[in-house]
Design a protein around this motif. Structure first.
Motif, PDB file in Angstrom:
ATOM      1  N   ARG A 256      13.732  26.965 -13.519  1.00  0.00           N
ATOM      2  CA  ARG A 256      13.414  25.441 -12.847  1.00  0.00           C
ATOM      3  C   ARG A 256      13.359  25.077 -12.218  1.00  0.00           C
ATOM      4  N   ALA A 257      13.162  26.027 -10.526  1.00  0.00           N
ATOM      5  CA  ALA A 257      12.473  25.859  -9.307  1.00  0.00           C
ATOM      6  C   ALA A 257      11.047  26.259  -9.244  1.00  0.00           C
TER       7      ALA A 257
ATOM      8  N   HIS B 150       9.084  25.746 -12.211  1.00  0.00           N
ATOM      9  CA  HIS B 150       8.447  24.481 -13.181  1.00  0.00           C
ATOM     10  C   HIS B 150       8.446  23.676 -12.184  1.00  0.00           C
ATOM     11  N   GLN B 151       9.549  23.718 -11.259  1.00  0.00           N
ATOM     12  CA  GLN B 151       9.099  21.778 -10.123  1.00  0.00           C
ATOM     13  C   GLN B 151       8.010  22.447  -8.694  1.00  0.00           C
ATOM     14  N   THR B 152       8.207  23.705  -8.938  1.00  0.00           N
ATOM     15  CA  THR B 152       6.609  24.099  -7.341  1.00  0.00           C
ATOM     16  C   THR B 152       6.276  25.150  -8.037  1.00  0.00           C
TER      17      THR B 152
ATOM     18  N   ARG C  50       2.156  26.948  -2.277  1.00  0.00           N
ATOM     19  CA  ARG C  50       2.771  26.386  -3.143  1.00  0.00           C
ATOM     20  C   ARG C  50       4.041  27.685  -3.486  1.00  0.00           C
TER      21      ARG C  50
ATOM     22  N   ALA D 126      12.543  25.652  -2.405  1.00  0.00           N
ATOM     23  CA  ALA D 126      13.301  24.861  -3.724  1.00  0.00           C
ATOM     24  C   ALA D 126      14.548  26.066  -4.128  1.00  0.00           C
TER      25      ALA D 126
ATOM     26  N   SER E 138      19.311  25.982  -4.710  1.00  0.00           N
ATOM     27  CA  SER E 138      19.545  25.430  -5.869  1.00  0.00           C
ATOM     28  C   SER E 138      21.416  26.531  -5.780  1.00  0.00           C
TER      29      SER E 138
END
Length: 324
Positions: free
Chosen positions: A25-26, A28-30, A200, A207, A211
């Motif tokens: 998830r982290a 995917h977001q970054t 990035r 992130a 999390s």
């Protein structure tokens, strides 16, 4: 999600932490979209493989890699044993022409997988009857244990005793310090091209620190001397496994071995933290040799099926051929 977590092989060590839904998830977001290939048999989920499209020509040719490959230290196939030989076919049906995975635990061969360079990971495992990982180390590696204890005493003799925090009280500030110290370390050791130089990837680590879910966390552990951070470690924790991921220390305190003192503080609390295994990752270091109770082989693995898979792997093979 329930099926995803159920499918991790028990022998995956810390590899499953790098394929956990929260890790993905982290990413995917970054770092860009994470796609998950779901394998089903008569409506029953038998496999889930999270992937990210490769950069450059490999990506254009439908080549994929493990999630956050540049900073990931593990990969396993979350697939039921009976369906492992069908992974390549399933990926191809999903539009994945090839896959390239690093840090794959060697063991059973999987069809259409080609293993490359082999490396070794070090880990220490809690044994029945042991009080904690640090106490057990006293008998197994007495010199390392006594040297670290002496460094801890010397640190405490400085103005302001050192303070250890399993979770940083100021994660934003301390993560920034960890990244700065890590980049300084890379510069000293000739690793200027390391992935952590990319903004990035630094955003991804931020992130990760923020999390957490039941059964998964990215603890940022720190050691202070007064108000100064002298050692830090960002790891991954889940299922009783701690992956020792990004350790660093302040060079001005090197004679006190603050990184080893930080590790000792974590090992002393292994029982109360529910840590059964610490995986130190690949690469030789004296503290890994001293603390480890076992080693495991890891390999780089390329998976390609048919003509399209071979075509998709060409850019990577060219890069290997002309590198170095």
């Amino acid at each position: 999600m329930t099926a995803w977590l159920r499918l991790f092989p028990s022998g995956a060590l810390s590899a499953s932490l790098f394929m956990h839904p929260e890790f993905c998830r982290a990413a995917h977001q970054t770092l860009g979209p994470v796609d998950v290939v779901v394998m089903e048999d008569n409506g029953r989920i038998v496999g889930m493989v999270p992937l990210q499209r490769a950069m450059g020509w490999r990506g254009l040719l439908r080549g994929y890699s493990q999630v956050a490959q540049d900073i990931s230290d593990g990969f396993c196939f979350p697939v039921e044993e009976a369906y492992l030989d069908g992974v390549a076919d399933a990926l191809a049906r999903a539009g994945v022409w090839s896959g390239f995975f690093t840090h794959v635990g060697t063991g059973r061969a999987v069809r259409h997988c080609e293993a490359g360079a082999v490396t070794k990971t070090y880990l220490v495992r809690h044994q029945p009857g042991e009080q904690d990982l640090w106490t057990a180390l006293r008998e197994r590696s007495r010199r390392f244990w006594s040297d670290t204890e002496r460094c801890a005493r010397r640190l405490n003799e400085l103005p302001g005793a050192y303070q250890f925090h399993w979770q940083s009280p100021n994660p934003a500030r301390d993560l920034g310090t960890l990244v700065r110290l890590k980049l300084d370390q890379y510069a000293r050791t000739g690793k200027e091209g390391a992935s952590l130089y990319q903004a990035r990837h630094q955003t991804f680590l931020k992130a990760m620190v923020s999390s957490a879910s039941e059964g998964f966390a990215a603890p940022l552990s720190v050691l202070y001397q007064g108000n100064e951070l002298i050692a830090a470690h960002l790891g991954l924790l889940g299922g009783g496994r701690l992956h020792y991921w990004f350790p660093v220390y302040e060079p001005s305190h090197a004679k006190y071995s603050p990184g080893k003192v930080l590790l000792a503080e974590i090992m002393k609390r292994s029982e109360q933290l529910g840590i059964q295994v610490i995986d130190f990752g690949e690469g030789h270091a004296d503290y890994k040799e001293a603390a480890a109770t076992e080693t495991h082989e890891l390999a780089k693995v390329a998976m390609a099926l048919g003509v399209r898979g071979a075509l998709s792997m060409l850019p990577l093979r060219w890069a290997w051929r002309f590198s170095g």
